[in-house]
Design a protein around this motif. Sequence first.
Motif, PDB file in Angstrom:
ATOM      1  N   VAL A 110       0.963  -1.027   0.014  1.00 44.31           N
ATOM      2  CA  VAL A 110      -0.120   0.057   0.110  1.00 44.31           C
ATOM      3  C   VAL A 110       0.850   1.134  -0.010  1.00 44.31           C
ATOM      4  O   VAL A 110       0.892   2.099  -0.692  1.00 44.31           O
ATOM      5  CB  VAL A 110      -0.921  -0.198   1.080  1.00 44.31           C
ATOM      6  N   GLN A 111       2.016   1.253   0.913  1.00 45.80           N
ATOM      7  CA  GLN A 111       2.896   2.267   0.625  1.00 45.80           C
ATOM      8  C   GLN A 111       3.546   2.642  -0.526  1.00 45.80           C
ATOM      9  O   GLN A 111       3.859   3.772  -0.975  1.00 45.80           O
ATOM     10  CB  GLN A 111       3.877   2.279   1.895  1.00 45.80           C
ATOM     11  N   ARG A 112       3.714   1.751  -1.026  1.00 48.50           N
ATOM     12  CA  ARG A 112       4.185   1.950  -2.464  1.00 48.50           C
ATOM     13  C   ARG A 112       3.383   2.054  -3.561  1.00 48.50           C
ATOM     14  O   ARG A 112       3.768   2.892  -4.519  1.00 48.50           O
ATOM     15  CB  ARG A 112       5.036   0.372  -2.777  1.00 48.50           C
ATOM     16  N   ALA A 113       2.157   1.674  -3.342  1.00 48.80           N
ATOM     17  CA  ALA A 113       1.284   1.992  -4.443  1.00 48.80           C
ATOM     18  C   ALA A 113       0.501   3.281  -4.326  1.00 48.80           C
ATOM     19  O   ALA A 113       0.305   4.270  -5.392  1.00 48.80           O
ATOM     20  CB  ALA A 113      -0.056   0.990  -4.423  1.00 48.80           C
ATOM     21  N   LEU A 114       0.478   4.100  -3.023  1.00 47.09           N
ATOM     22  CA  LEU A 114      -0.040   5.196  -3.026  1.00 47.09           C
ATOM     23  C   LEU A 114       0.783   6.344  -3.418  1.00 47.09           C
ATOM     24  O   LEU A 114       2.076   6.229  -3.406  1.00 47.09           O
ATOM     25  CB  LEU A 114      -0.458   5.496  -1.511  1.00 47.09           C
ATOM     26  N   PRO A 115       0.439   7.540  -3.911  1.00 46.18           N
ATOM     27  CA  PRO A 115       1.220   8.467  -4.202  1.00 46.18           C
ATOM     28  C   PRO A 115       1.686   9.325  -2.997  1.00 46.18           C
ATOM     29  O   PRO A 115       1.110   9.292  -1.864  1.00 46.18           O
ATOM     30  CB  PRO A 115      -0.058   9.686  -5.006  1.00 46.18           C
ATOM     31  N   GLU A 116       2.857  10.001  -3.285  1.00 46.65           N
ATOM     32  CA  GLU A 116       3.183  10.721  -2.120  1.00 46.65           C
ATOM     33  C   GLU A 116       2.262  11.662  -1.373  1.00 46.65           C
ATOM     34  O   GLU A 116       2.373  11.882  -0.121  1.00 46.65           O
ATOM     35  CB  GLU A 116       4.642  11.507  -2.568  1.00 46.65           C
ATOM     36  N   SER A 117       1.315  12.233  -2.091  1.00 50.85           N
ATOM     37  CA  SER A 117       0.524  13.183  -1.325  1.00 50.85           C
ATOM     38  C   SER A 117      -0.457  12.480  -0.510  1.00 50.85           C
ATOM     39  O   SER A 117      -1.187  13.015   0.329  1.00 50.85           O
ATOM     40  CB  SER A 117      -0.622  13.632  -2.575  1.00 50.85           C
ATOM     41  N   ALA A 118      -0.565  11.268  -0.446  1.00 54.54           N
ATOM     42  CA  ALA A 118      -1.415  10.466   0.460  1.00 54.54           C
ATOM     43  C   ALA A 118      -0.619   9.730   1.562  1.00 54.54           C
ATOM     44  O   ALA A 118      -1.050   8.794   2.068  1.00 54.54           O
ATOM     45  CB  ALA A 118      -2.238   9.319  -0.342  1.00 54.54           C
ATOM     46  N   ALA A 119       0.647  10.139   1.473  1.00 52.25           N
ATOM     47  CA  ALA A 119       1.698   9.439   2.480  1.00 52.25           C
ATOM     48  C   ALA A 119       1.294   9.826   3.959  1.00 52.25           C
ATOM     49  O   ALA A 119       2.295  10.511   4.256  1.00 52.25           O
ATOM     50  CB  ALA A 119       3.065   9.632   2.093  1.00 52.25           C
ATOM     51  N   LYS A 120       0.183   9.497   4.514  1.00 54.53           N
ATOM     52  CA  LYS A 120       0.024   9.847   5.862  1.00 54.53           C
ATOM     53  C   LYS A 120      -0.484   8.586   6.651  1.00 54.53           C
ATOM     54  O   LYS A 120      -1.343   8.063   6.198  1.00 54.53           O
ATOM     55  CB  LYS A 120      -1.114  11.045   5.810  1.00 54.53           C
ATOM     56  N   PRO A 121       0.125   8.706   7.885  1.00 52.42           N
ATOM     57  CA  PRO A 121      -0.149   7.397   8.552  1.00 52.42           C
ATOM     58  C   PRO A 121      -1.519   6.845   8.740  1.00 52.42           C
ATOM     59  O   PRO A 121      -1.927   5.807   8.423  1.00 52.42           O
ATOM     60  CB  PRO A 121       0.586   7.610   9.816  1.00 52.42           C
ATOM     61  N   GLU A 122      -2.161   7.735   8.885  1.00 56.16           N
ATOM     62  CA  GLU A 122      -3.698   7.716   9.193  1.00 56.16           C
ATOM     63  C   GLU A 122      -4.483   7.356   7.981  1.00 56.16           C
ATOM     64  O   GLU A 122      -5.453   6.325   7.857  1.00 56.16           O
ATOM     65  CB  GLU A 122      -4.390   8.719   9.917  1.00 56.16           C
ATOM     66  N   PHE A 123      -4.109   7.862   6.891  1.00 54.81           N
ATOM     67  CA  PHE A 123      -4.812   7.588   5.606  1.00 54.81           C
ATOM     68  C   PHE A 123      -4.054   6.135   5.187  1.00 54.81           C
ATOM     69  O   PHE A 123      -5.121   5.264   4.500  1.00 54.81           O
ATOM     70  CB  PHE A 123      -4.549   8.628   4.299  1.00 54.81           C
ATOM     71  N   GLU A 124      -3.005   5.759   5.081  1.00 50.59           N
ATOM     72  CA  GLU A 124      -2.464   4.568   4.808  1.00 50.59           C
ATOM     73  C   GLU A 124      -3.195   3.573   5.547  1.00 50.59           C
ATOM     74  O   GLU A 124      -3.368   2.606   5.074  1.00 50.59           O
ATOM     75  CB  GLU A 124      -0.717   4.641   4.863  1.00 50.59           C
ATOM     76  N   ALA A 125      -3.339   3.675   6.974  1.00 54.15           N
ATOM     77  CA  ALA A 125      -3.799   2.461   7.896  1.00 54.15           C
ATOM     78  C   ALA A 125      -5.620   2.383   7.306  1.00 54.15           C
ATOM     79  O   ALA A 125      -5.818   1.178   6.992  1.00 54.15           O
ATOM     80  CB  ALA A 125      -3.898   2.916   9.128  1.00 54.15           C
ATOM     81  N   ALA A 126      -6.237   3.350   6.982  1.00 58.72           N
ATOM     82  CA  ALA A 126      -7.531   3.093   6.669  1.00 58.72           C
ATOM     83  C   ALA A 126      -7.513   2.628   5.089  1.00 58.72           C
ATOM     84  O   ALA A 126      -8.399   1.668   4.969  1.00 58.72           O
ATOM     85  CB  ALA A 126      -8.147   4.498   6.535  1.00 58.72           C
ATOM     86  N   PHE A 127      -6.608   2.982   4.439  1.00 58.46           N
ATOM     87  CA  PHE A 127      -6.263   2.274   2.855  1.00 58.46           C
ATOM     88  C   PHE A 127      -6.164   0.826   3.066  1.00 58.46           C
ATOM     89  O   PHE A 127      -6.787   0.081   2.088  1.00 58.46           O
ATOM     90  CB  PHE A 127      -5.573   3.130   2.065  1.00 58.46           C
TER      91      PHE A 127
END
Length: 218
Positions: free
Chosen positions: A53-70
């Motif tokens: 998920v971290q690798r697939a998400l764009p840098e603009s979405a690289a926030k821990p809370e959003f990454e966890a929800a995604f």
Amino acid sequence: MIKTVIFDLDGTLLNTIDDLAASCNHLLQKYGFPTHTIDAYKYFVGNGMAKLVQRALPESAAKPEFEAAFLKEFIAYYQQHQEDLTQPYKGIPEMLATLQTRELQLAVASNKIDASTKILVQKYFPEISFSAVFGQRENIIPKPNPTIIHDILKSLHTLPENAVMIGDSAVDMQTAKNAEITAVGVLWGFRTEKELLENGADYLVSHPEEIPELLEKC
């Protein structure tokens, strides 16, 4: 003498990349993010779903809370679609059956979440009696940390010198080295021969039918 054969799952026993890519791209589209090609996902996977998920998400979405929800949403969606396109690689069921007749202990060590690992192994290899099937478990550091291998060897009462790890990526080769067991790289998976050799592969195989013969030499 090899007594225990430990396999990676994704890219080694099963070609799961289409379902992983489709599931992640579905959610990326949902949020209006760029999607990725199958080839890109071959390098996103290997270190667990959180890292994917971290690798697939764009840098603009690289926030821990959003990454966890995604990640939570991705896992739920993937579990509903993990059998859509996934299939064993050609020759894998036959190879496993051959090893089973030799009374070897067969195991799976995957960075895929534990529930999905167990479901997929049971679905696609119902005739194979795996002695241990471990995926990514809560509070356990994923491969290449050797804990998963240590836990398998302990549960099967196997010494490191009597075990082999078979996988398709640097992560698998590093895991084997960290656990001090023999590392076998497969060339039909997600990564390259160069990557496998650079990360410590003791042997390489280009087709599953080569594995039984190789194990007699290890």
